[in-house]
Design a protein around this motif. Structure first.
Motif, mmCIF file in Angstrom:
data_model
loop_
_atom_site.group_PDB
_atom_site.id
_atom_site.type_symbol
_atom_site.label_atom_id
_atom_site.label_comp_id
_atom_site.label_asym_id
_atom_site.label_seq_id
_atom_site.Cartn_x
_atom_site.Cartn_y
_atom_site.Cartn_z
ATOM 1 N N ASP A 1 0.839 -1.199 0.000
ATOM 2 C CA ASP A 1 0.000 0.000 0.000
ATOM 3 C C ASP A 1 0.874 1.249 0.000
ATOM 4 O OD1 ASP A 1 -1.902 -1.916 0.284
ATOM 5 O OD2 ASP A 1 -2.846 -1.048 2.063
ATOM 6 N N ARG B 1 -11.573 0.097 -2.375
ATOM 7 C CA ARG B 1 -10.443 0.450 -3.236
ATOM 8 C C ARG B 1 -10.399 -0.483 -4.442
ATOM 9 N NH1 ARG B 1 -6.168 3.630 -0.428
ATOM 10 N NH2 ARG B 1 -5.071 3.347 -2.380
ATOM 11 N N VAL C 1 -12.516 5.544 -0.752
ATOM 12 C CA VAL C 1 -11.667 6.357 -1.615
ATOM 13 C C VAL C 1 -12.116 6.402 -3.070
ATOM 14 C CG1 VAL C 1 -9.676 5.953 -0.134
ATOM 15 C CG2 VAL C 1 -10.079 4.440 -2.087
ATOM 16 N N THR C 2 -12.984 5.494 -3.507
ATOM 17 C CA THR C 2 -13.360 5.454 -4.920
ATOM 18 C C THR C 2 -14.510 6.411 -5.193
ATOM 19 O OG1 THR C 2 -12.651 3.154 -5.168
ATOM 20 C CG2 THR C 2 -14.175 4.005 -6.813
ATOM 21 N N GLU D 1 -12.512 7.801 -10.583
ATOM 22 C CA GLU D 1 -11.806 6.517 -10.496
ATOM 23 C C GLU D 1 -12.655 5.379 -11.059
ATOM 24 O OE1 GLU D 1 -10.332 9.370 -7.583
ATOM 25 O OE2 GLU D 1 -12.340 8.502 -7.800
#
Length: 330
Positions: free
Chosen positions: A154, A211, A233-234, A238
């Motif tokens: 990561d 993710r 986070v998406t 994205e």
């Protein structure tokens, strides 16, 4: 069927799925309780190798998500299992990481040792207190041939002060110096997912994450179906840019997606229809008409965008699209 009845095990990523910055995602505890009532097991998996499973389980329980030590599987455990299989019980392994990785080595019957000690391999993981002198010594030993297993790659790590460099930055540094790539235990590689099924059980597991480049790609690498939730986070840029190996099987705004059926997008004229939404690409821009549920909005957008990318290699323009809109043309 609802996913909680179709699959018997949900393998849940933590940050961005169950909690964010130490706080439970709204509705997560209730959705997971409802999924368990329908017979679905829940396992909590994380690439973070710094904390032992008992500590993670205790934190989850404090957030209203009941979990025992056996319900948590970390990349440290997956890395330790790989080493134990290869070198056997009692093998001496150089530890470059935090308490979670040290615990996992001991739990697997291995002997963690220091950077200068005799060993059959080295294992690395996130550890905020790892001294630079140990990193230098281990990097030289890896260059000189000591086998290397990394818990994860990561690039970032969530902190109270924002996204900070993760273990992947250290992995990249050592790999470039030593000209050696490690065996990786965490997502998107499959050992962590295999370790979860081995420990928790499940004939029909489902990966659940936020993710694309770890959770969803990891499910693809393990030949498992996946559910992408949009609490982490998406976002829209994205999602529409995702190449085939990063695309989820199912898509839903949050963990409520475990409790519902998921309609299959249908080709409709020059676009795609899901529920009351119709999405199509016109001169490189995504256009959306109709009205309906928010989840169907995302499904229609993703399907049209991916179809466009596969046929043209171009990422569709989503400027001006409002993911929160539930009606009208965009």
């Amino acid at each position: 069927m609802p996913l909680a009845e179709e699959y018997d095990l949900a393998m849940l990523d933590l940050d961005g799925v169950v909690y964010i910055a130490g706080e439970a995602v709204p509705g997560a505890a209730e959705h997971l309780a409802a999924a368990r009532e329908r017979g679905m097991r829940t396992a909590y998996i994380t690439n973070n190798a710094a904390r032992p499973p008992a500590e993670v389980a205790r934190n989850l329980s404090e957030l209203g998500v009941p979990a025992g030590t056996a319900d948590v599987v970390t990349s440290a455990q997956a890395a330790a299992h790989l080493l134990a299989e290869r070198y056997g019980e009692g093998a001496r392994v150089v530890l470059l990481g935090g308490p979670g990785l040290e615990w996992a080595l001991a739990d697997a019957g291995l002997t963690p040792v220091g950077a200068e000690d005799d060993a059959v391999a080295v294992v690395s993981g996130y550890g905020p207190d790892v001294p630079w002198r140990d990193i230098m010594r281990v990097a030289v030993r890896i260059r000189d041939g000591l086998p290397w297993v990394a818990s994860n790659t990561d690039a970032t790590f969530p902190t109270a002060f924002g996204q900070a460099p993760g273990h992947g930055v250290l992995v990249d540094t050592i790999a470039r110096f030593a000209r050696v790539d490690p065996v990786v235990a965490g997502k998107p590689q499959r050992p962590l997912l295999d370790e979860t099924v081995r420990r928790v059980g499940g004939e029909h597991p489902l990966m659940v994450g936020d993710r694309l480049d770890t959770d969803i790609e990891g499910a693809r690498n393990a030949d498992l179906p996946s559910l992408l939730v949009l609490t982490g986070v998406t976002g829209l840029p994205e999602l529409v840019a995702a190449t085939p190996e990063l695309r989820p099987t199912y898509l839903f705004p949050d963990l409520g997606g475990l409790l519902v059926t998921h309609p299959e997008p249908e080709r409709d004229g020059d676009g795609w229809r899901v529920g009351g939404w119709h999405a199509r690409v016109q001169r490189g821009r995504l256009a959306l008409t109709g009205a309906g549920e928010r989840a169907d909005w995302w499904r229609a957008v993703a399907t049209a965008a991916w179809d466009h990318r596969d046929s043209t290699q171009d990422v569709v323009d989503v400027t001006g699209l409002d993911p929160g809109s539930e009606t009208g043309e965009r």
